[in-house]
Write a protein that holds these residues in place. Structure first.
Motif, short mmCIF file in Angstrom:
data_model
loop_
_atom_site.label_atom_id
_atom_site.label_comp_id
_atom_site.label_asym_id
_atom_site.label_seq_id
_atom_site.Cartn_x
_atom_site.Cartn_y
_atom_site.Cartn_z
N ASN A 36 -8.15 -3.92 0.06
CA ASN A 36 -8.46 -5.34 0.76
C ASN A 36 -9.63 -4.41 2.31
N SER A 44 -1.62 -6.61 -0.45
CA SER A 44 -1.17 -7.53 -0.64
C SER A 44 -0.84 -7.85 -2.09
N VAL A 224 -4.59 -13.80 3.22
CA VAL A 224 -4.13 -12.84 1.80
C VAL A 224 -4.51 -10.91 2.06
N ASP A 228 1.11 -8.02 3.61
CA ASP A 228 1.61 -7.07 2.37
C ASP A 228 2.57 -7.11 1.74
#
Length: 358
Positions: A36, A44, A224, A228
Motif C-alpha cells: 500500500n 489489504s 482498500v 487490513d
C-alpha cells in the motif's frame, strides 16, 4: 454523456476524460502493486483489491459506452441510447459495487452471484423497451433497480450486524471502527448513486456525475488501502455457527491464560485477536472460544477487562499522564474505542473518572 452539448464544453470533457483515466490508473495500481502507498503498514486483502480493480474497470467501460453511444452511434435516438447504457451500467457497475462492499466484510465469503442475477430483469426490460420503443420500460427499470437497492441495503445492514458480532468475538478494539466506517462508506455510496440515477441529461447533473466519479474512486481506493487483512480465509468461522460445545476443552486453559496472557501481558498487544491468543497459549481458537463461552464471558470482554484494569493501575502510578497516552500503553490503538469501553465498564467517562481519582 448526452449529445453535442457535452462535446462543446471543454471543462466537462476534461472531467469526463479525467475520471476515466483515474479509474484506469487506480485499477492498474491495485492489480500490479502489492504494498500500500497510502498506509504502508497495512496489508489489504488481495481478493478485495481484485474486486475493486474490476469495479474500476467497469467505470472505464461505462465512460466508453456512454461516449460512443451518445456521440458516435445512436446519436439521434435518445430513447434507445438511454435504455441501453443504463442496462449496461446495471449489470456491471452496480453489482460490482455491491461485491466490493461485501468483500470489505471479512468474517465470511458471502455469495455475490445473486446480486448479478437480480439485475437480469433490467436487461429484459431494456430489451422490451428497445424492441417496442415503449418509454414505459424506463419506469420499469427504475422501479426494479430501487427494489434491488432496498433489498441489498437491508441485506448489507444485516451483514454488518453479523460482522460486528464476529469482530466482537475475535478482536478487542476494532468493532466500532470497522463497522461504522463500512456503514458510512455504504451510505455515502448509496447517496451518490441516488444522484447518479436521477441524471437525465442536464449539464449540471452531468458535471455532478463526473465529480461523483472522482469521489467514488477516492473512497474505494482509500478504503482498500486502509483495510487490513483480519484473518486468514481458511480460518474464518461463520458468525452464526457457534463453537462446538461438545469438544473436550483442556482443563488447563484457564491457567495458561493466567500465566501467558495475564502474566506476560499479551493483552497489551494492539489488535490482538482470538486466533493469535490461542496460538500463544498453545491451543486453538475452537477450544478457546468454548472456554470463554463456559465462563460466560466473551473474548472481547476478557481482553477489555484486563486492559481497563491495567489503565487504572497506570493512572494511579502516573496521574499526570494523559488518557490518550495511557490508553495506547494499555493496548488500545483507537482512543474512541477505549473511551467507549471504559464508560461501559466503569459507568462513567474517562475525564470524569480521572478528575475524581486524581
Amino acid at each position: 454523456m448526452y449529445g453535442r452539448q457535452g462535446l462543446e464544453d471543454i471543462l466537462f470533457l476534461m472531467l469526463y476524460g479525467g475520471a476515466g483515466f483515474l479509474a484506469v490508473a487506480a485499477g492498474l495500481y491495485l492489480l500490479l502493486r502489492r504494498n500500500n502507498a497510502v498506509a504502508s503498514g497495512v496489508n489489504s486483502p488481495l481478493i478485495l483489491r481484485r474486486w475493486t480493480a474490476a469495479f474500476f474497470g467497469s467505470m472505464v467501460l461505462s465512460h466508453i459506452w456512454w461516449y460512443v453511444l451518445g456521440n458516435v452511434w445512436l446519436t439521434d435516438d435518445k430513447l434507445v441510447r438511454y435504455m441501453l447504457t443504463i442496462a449496461l451500467d446495471r449489470i456491471t457497475l452496480v453489482p460490482l459495487a455491491f461485491a466490493v462492499l461485501l468483500r470489505m466484510l471479512q468474517d465470511r465469503e458471502r455469495k455475490l452471484w445473486p446480486w448479478f442475477f437480480l439485475h437480469i430483469p433490467v436487461v429484459l426490460a431494456a430489451a422490451w423497451g428497445i424492441a417496442t420503443r415503449n418509454e414505459g420500460a424506463q419506469t420499469v427499470m427504475k422501479i426494479w433497480q430501487i427494489c434491488v437497492m432496498v433489498v441489498f441495503g437491508g441485506y448489507y445492514i444485516r451483514s454488518l450486524v453479523q460482522y460486528s458480532h464476529w469482530l466482537n468475538d475475535n478482536y478487542a478494539d476494532l468493532q466500532n471502527k470497522e463497522v461504522w466506517q463500512s456503514l458510512l462508506f455504504a451510505s455515502c455510496l448509496f447517496a451518490i448513486y441516488s444522484v447518479y440515477g436521477s441524471n437525465m441529461g442536464q449539464m449540471l447533473m452531468e458535471y455532478l456525475s463526473q465529480v461523483e466519479s472522482f469521489l467514488v474512486i477516492g473512497f474505494f481506493l482509500w478504503r482498500v488501502e486502509t483495510l487490513d487483512t483480519l484473518e486468514e480465509r481458511d480460518d474464518v468461522m461463520p458468525v452464526d455457527v457457534a463453537p462446538v460445545p461438545t469438544v473436550n476443552i483442556p482443563e488447563n486453559i484457564g491457567k495458561l491464560l493466567e500465566r501467558k496472557c495475564e502474566g506476560d501481558k499479551l493483552y497489551l498487544q494492539h489488535d490482538l485477536n482470538l486466533r493469535q491468543l490461542a496460538l500463544a497459549i498453545g491451543t486453538n481458537r475452537t477450544y478457546l472460544s468454548s472456554y470463554f463461552a463456559q465462563q460466560g464471558e466473551t473474548y472481547n470482554a476478557y481482553i477489555n477487562r484486563l486492559r481497563i484494569d491495567y489503565f487504572i493501575r497506570l493512572y494511579r502510578e502516573n496521574p499526570t499522564a494523559t488518557a490518550q497516552q495511557l490508553s495506547w500503553e494499555s493496548g488500545y490503538s483507537c482512543y474512541s474505542t477505549f473511551a467507549s469501553v471504559f464508560k461501559k465498564m466503569t459507568g462513567t467517562n474517562v475525564t470524569s473518572w480521572m478528575k475524581k481519582n486524581r
